[in-house]
Scaffold this motif. Structure first.
Motif, PDB file in Angstrom:
ATOM      1  N   ILE A 114       0.833  -1.210   0.000  1.00 13.19           N
ATOM      2  CA  ILE A 114       0.000   0.000   0.000  1.00 13.19           C
ATOM      3  C   ILE A 114       0.868   1.261   0.000  1.00 13.19           C
ATOM      4  O   ILE A 114       0.501   2.278  -0.592  1.00 13.19           O
ATOM      5  CB  ILE A 114      -0.977  -0.001   1.192  1.00 13.19           C
ATOM      6  CG1 ILE A 114      -2.062   1.075   0.977  1.00 13.19           C
ATOM      7  CG2 ILE A 114      -0.268   0.200   2.502  1.00 13.19           C
ATOM      8  CD1 ILE A 114      -3.213   0.980   1.949  1.00 13.19           C
ATOM      9  N   VAL A 115       2.041   1.205   0.623  1.00 14.61           N
ATOM     10  CA  VAL A 115       2.955   2.343   0.567  1.00 14.61           C
ATOM     11  C   VAL A 115       3.372   2.604  -0.875  1.00 14.61           C
ATOM     12  O   VAL A 115       3.370   3.747  -1.350  1.00 14.61           O
ATOM     13  CB  VAL A 115       4.188   2.107   1.457  1.00 14.61           C
ATOM     14  CG1 VAL A 115       5.253   3.174   1.205  1.00 14.61           C
ATOM     15  CG2 VAL A 115       3.795   2.105   2.934  1.00 14.61           C
ATOM     16  N   ALA A 116       3.718   1.523  -1.600  1.00 14.91           N
ATOM     17  CA  ALA A 116       4.120   1.681  -3.004  1.00 14.91           C
ATOM     18  C   ALA A 116       2.973   2.238  -3.849  1.00 14.91           C
ATOM     19  O   ALA A 116       3.181   3.059  -4.754  1.00 14.91           O
ATOM     20  CB  ALA A 116       4.579   0.343  -3.567  1.00 14.91           C
ATOM     21  N   GLU A 117       1.746   1.800  -3.551  1.00  8.99           N
ATOM     22  CA  GLU A 117       0.587   2.312  -4.283  1.00  8.99           C
ATOM     23  C   GLU A 117       0.387   3.801  -4.044  1.00  8.99           C
ATOM     24  O   GLU A 117       0.089   4.559  -4.972  1.00  8.99           O
ATOM     25  CB  GLU A 117      -0.662   1.525  -3.873  1.00  8.99           C
ATOM     26  CG  GLU A 117      -0.670   0.090  -4.376  1.00  8.99           C
ATOM     27  CD  GLU A 117      -1.754  -0.750  -3.730  1.00  8.99           C
ATOM     28  OE1 GLU A 117      -2.086  -1.809  -4.291  1.00  8.99           O
ATOM     29  OE2 GLU A 117      -2.274  -0.357  -2.658  1.00  8.99           O
ATOM     30  N   LEU A 119      -8.385  15.433  -1.573  1.00  7.49           N
ATOM     31  CA  LEU A 119      -7.155  14.700  -1.875  1.00  7.49           C
ATOM     32  C   LEU A 119      -7.281  13.230  -1.496  1.00  7.49           C
ATOM     33  O   LEU A 119      -6.834  12.337  -2.216  1.00  7.49           O
ATOM     34  CB  LEU A 119      -5.977  15.335  -1.132  1.00  7.49           C
ATOM     35  CG  LEU A 119      -5.538  16.713  -1.611  1.00  7.49           C
ATOM     36  CD1 LEU A 119      -4.460  17.279  -0.692  1.00  7.49           C
ATOM     37  CD2 LEU A 119      -5.034  16.662  -3.049  1.00  7.49           C
ATOM     38  N   LEU A 120      -7.915  12.974  -0.322  1.00 10.33           N
ATOM     39  CA  LEU A 120      -8.091  11.587   0.101  1.00 10.33           C
ATOM     40  C   LEU A 120      -9.006  10.839  -0.868  1.00 10.33           C
ATOM     41  O   LEU A 120      -8.761   9.667  -1.191  1.00 10.33           O
ATOM     42  CB  LEU A 120      -8.666  11.539   1.517  1.00 10.33           C
ATOM     43  CG  LEU A 120      -8.852  10.134   2.110  1.00 10.33           C
ATOM     44  CD1 LEU A 120      -7.532   9.366   2.146  1.00 10.33           C
ATOM     45  CD2 LEU A 120      -9.451  10.224   3.510  1.00 10.33           C
ATOM     46  N   ASP A 121     -10.038  11.517  -1.364  1.00  8.67           N
ATOM     47  CA  ASP A 121     -10.937  10.889  -2.323  1.00  8.67           C
ATOM     48  C   ASP A 121     -10.194  10.533  -3.609  1.00  8.67           C
ATOM     49  O   ASP A 121     -10.365   9.438  -4.157  1.00  8.67           O
ATOM     50  CB  ASP A 121     -12.106  11.821  -2.627  1.00  8.67           C
ATOM     51  CG  ASP A 121     -13.121  11.172  -3.555  1.00  8.67           C
ATOM     52  OD1 ASP A 121     -13.656  10.099  -3.205  1.00  8.67           O
ATOM     53  OD2 ASP A 121     -13.370  11.728  -4.647  1.00  8.67           O
ATOM     54  N   MET A 122      -9.340  11.459  -4.088  1.00 10.61           N
ATOM     55  CA  MET A 122      -8.571  11.169  -5.295  1.00 10.61           C
ATOM     56  C   MET A 122      -7.578  10.036  -5.048  1.00 10.61           C
ATOM     57  O   MET A 122      -7.383   9.160  -5.905  1.00 10.61           O
ATOM     58  CB  MET A 122      -7.835  12.422  -5.773  1.00 10.61           C
ATOM     59  CG  MET A 122      -6.925  12.163  -6.965  1.00 10.61           C
ATOM     60  SD  MET A 122      -6.240  13.661  -7.690  1.00 10.61           S
ATOM     61  CE  MET A 122      -7.637  14.175  -8.691  1.00 10.61           C
ATOM     62  N   LEU A 123      -6.938  10.039  -3.874  1.00  9.64           N
ATOM     63  CA  LEU A 123      -6.009   8.966  -3.535  1.00  9.64           C
ATOM     64  C   LEU A 123      -6.737   7.628  -3.495  1.00  9.64           C
ATOM     65  O   LEU A 123      -6.244   6.614  -4.007  1.00  9.64           O
ATOM     66  CB  LEU A 123      -5.349   9.264  -2.188  1.00  9.64           C
ATOM     67  CG  LEU A 123      -4.345   8.236  -1.681  1.00  9.64           C
ATOM     68  CD1 LEU A 123      -3.153   8.125  -2.612  1.00  9.64           C
ATOM     69  CD2 LEU A 123      -3.879   8.601  -0.264  1.00  9.64           C
ATOM     70  N   GLU A 153      -7.735   2.143  -8.769  1.00 14.69           N
ATOM     71  CA  GLU A 153      -7.410   1.934 -10.185  1.00 14.69           C
ATOM     72  C   GLU A 153      -6.140   1.106 -10.342  1.00 14.69           C
ATOM     73  O   GLU A 153      -6.073   0.199 -11.176  1.00 14.69           O
ATOM     74  CB  GLU A 153      -7.230   3.288 -10.883  1.00 14.69           C
ATOM     75  CG  GLU A 153      -8.519   4.073 -11.066  1.00 14.69           C
ATOM     76  CD  GLU A 153      -8.252   5.492 -11.559  1.00 14.69           C
ATOM     77  OE1 GLU A 153      -7.059   5.840 -11.742  1.00 14.69           O
ATOM     78  OE2 GLU A 153      -9.225   6.240 -11.743  1.00 14.69           O
ATOM     79  N   LEU A 154      -5.135   1.421  -9.542  1.00  7.23           N
ATOM     80  CA  LEU A 154      -3.876   0.685  -9.616  1.00  7.23           C
ATOM     81  C   LEU A 154      -4.079  -0.785  -9.285  1.00  7.23           C
ATOM     82  O   LEU A 154      -3.528  -1.670  -9.946  1.00  7.23           O
ATOM     83  CB  LEU A 154      -2.847   1.303  -8.662  1.00  7.23           C
ATOM     84  CG  LEU A 154      -2.321   2.692  -9.044  1.00  7.23           C
ATOM     85  CD1 LEU A 154      -1.505   3.279  -7.895  1.00  7.23           C
ATOM     86  CD2 LEU A 154      -1.492   2.618 -10.317  1.00  7.23           C
ATOM     87  N   THR A 183     -13.228  -1.075  -2.987  1.00  5.92           N
ATOM     88  CA  THR A 183     -12.667   0.260  -3.090  1.00  5.92           C
ATOM     89  C   THR A 183     -11.509   0.408  -2.140  1.00  5.92           C
ATOM     90  O   THR A 183     -11.425  -0.266  -1.117  1.00  5.92           O
ATOM     91  CB  THR A 183     -13.722   1.325  -2.749  1.00  5.92           C
ATOM     92  OG1 THR A 183     -14.079   1.194  -1.384  1.00  5.92           O
ATOM     93  CG2 THR A 183     -14.952   1.198  -3.628  1.00  5.92           C
ATOM     94  N   ALA A 184     -10.604   1.330  -2.488  1.00 13.30           N
ATOM     95  CA  ALA A 184      -9.412   1.493  -1.662  1.00 13.30           C
ATOM     96  C   ALA A 184      -9.753   2.010  -0.281  1.00 13.30           C
ATOM     97  O   ALA A 184      -9.186   1.572   0.710  1.00 13.30           O
ATOM     98  CB  ALA A 184      -8.443   2.445  -2.359  1.00 13.30           C
TER      99      ALA A 184
END
Length: 346
Positions: free
Chosen positions: A26-29, A53-57, A63-64, A87-88
């Motif tokens: 998750i850090v790499a993501e 920003l959290l929503d975009m993250l 997506e990743l 969802t993330a």
């Protein structure tokens, strides 16, 4: 100075330790998703609320994971604190929020974000604690540079952007230096610096001497961010001559002063490696002219030192040189040296 700051900006993820308990995946993501957040901050030209920003993250990490099929819908990746939905934020809501804070604190630490008090001096010691984020002038400039690089990559004429480093370098071998450098820059702009440098060095460690030389030409286009990896590569015998010359040029020196940079043995090894590249990809007359670049000053001395240097392509180079050279006596001496290397004779 600005170039050096861009290197610091690129290394933002190393500025602060990651939150305790956050798994490496998750850090790499999050690290991969941050450029999209920076683009939003750049295009907004003003403060952006943290929930946005959290929503975009959240969306970008989802997506990743979909693209890589790493976290199928409904699976629980416990190592990263994931839950039971696709969802993330549902799968790793608390870790994502914490990692967003970590990313913003790290960007603040390298001077890319305005501190909560609005003073762009990076002096805030408590990390990013404000309800919104905004880029500093330096941060905006660096993101603009990155976006420009992406535009350059999109304009690549030779079509090497999506290819591996090896395929890109093989394609660039047919280009003159100017267009080749443009392709290097376009290929690099489409990748993270660390991954690109490592991929180029992996190619340089291969058997193709031409690609080894071209890999270091591409590393010249990377510049300062490649320096630590190139210094490490200087400890590898097969890469050492190339790495030392790269470092001299990077430090503002003249690579033409190779005798002052490389030992006699390293210069001889590089001569053989370059001759191997010419023998594999060049014209025979170019191989004959390559004799003039040897530091030894005479063919007998060159052959003596080439036989002792232990390059794995020595026999093939000498056989090709003997076949190409118009002087029968010299060609015979070169063939004799090749035979002696092959049989281990004196």
């Amino acid at each position: 100075m600005l170039r050096g700051w861009v290197a610091l900006f690129d290394a933002w993820s190393l500025a602060l330790p990651t939150p305790a308990g956050a798994g490496p995946t998750i850090v790499a993501e999050v690290v991969e998703a941050v450029p999209q957040l920076l683009s939003l901050l750049h295009l907004s030209a003003g403060p952006v609320r943290l929930p946005a920003l959290l929503d975009m993250l959240d969306q970008r990490v989802a997506e990743l994971r979909t693209e890589r099929c790493e976290v199928p819908y409904g699976q629980d990746p416990a190592a990263d604190g994931a839950g039971s939905t696709g969802t993330a934020s549902d799968a790793a809501g608390a870790p994502l929020a914490g990692l967003l804070g970590w990313a913003l604190d790290a960007l603040l630490a390298v001077g890319a974000l305005m501190p909560p008090d609005g003073a762009p001096d990076g002096s805030h010691e408590g990390g990013h604690r404000g309800p919104e984020a905004q880029l500093t002038p330096l941060g905006n400039w660096s993101v603009w540079v990155k976006l420009e690089q992406i535009c350059v990559a999109a304009q690549s004429t030779a079509g090497h952007i999506e290819q591996s480093a090896e395929a890109m370098l093989r394609g660039c071998a047919r280009l003159t230096p100017g267009p080749a450098r443009a392709e290097y820059r376009a290929w690099l702009a489409a990748r993270s610096v660390g991954a690109a440098v490592e991929e180029l060095l992996t190619v340089a460690r291969g058997e193709d001497a031409l690609l080894r030389g071209l890999a270091f030409e591409a590393l010249r286009a990377v510049g300062a961010p490649a320096e630590p990896a190139v210094r490490t590569a200087a400890d590898e015998p097969g890469l050492r001559p190339y790495a030392l010359l790269w470092l001299v040029e990077h430090d503002g020196g003249d690579p033409e002063t190779a005798p002052d940079v490389l030992t006699r043995e390293e210069s001889t090894w590089l001569w053989v490696d370059t001759a191997a590249a010419v023998a594999d990809h060049g014209e025979t007359q170019l191989l004959v002219r390559h004799l003039d670049s040897a530091v030894q000053g005479s063919v007998p001395r060159l052959l003596e030192e080439v036989r002792a240097v232990g390059h794995p392509r020595t026999v093939q180079v000498l056989v090709a040189l003997a076949a190409a050279h118009p002087d029968p006596a010299l060609a015979k001496a070169v063939r004799r040296a090749a035979f002696q290397v092959h049989t281990g004779g004196a």
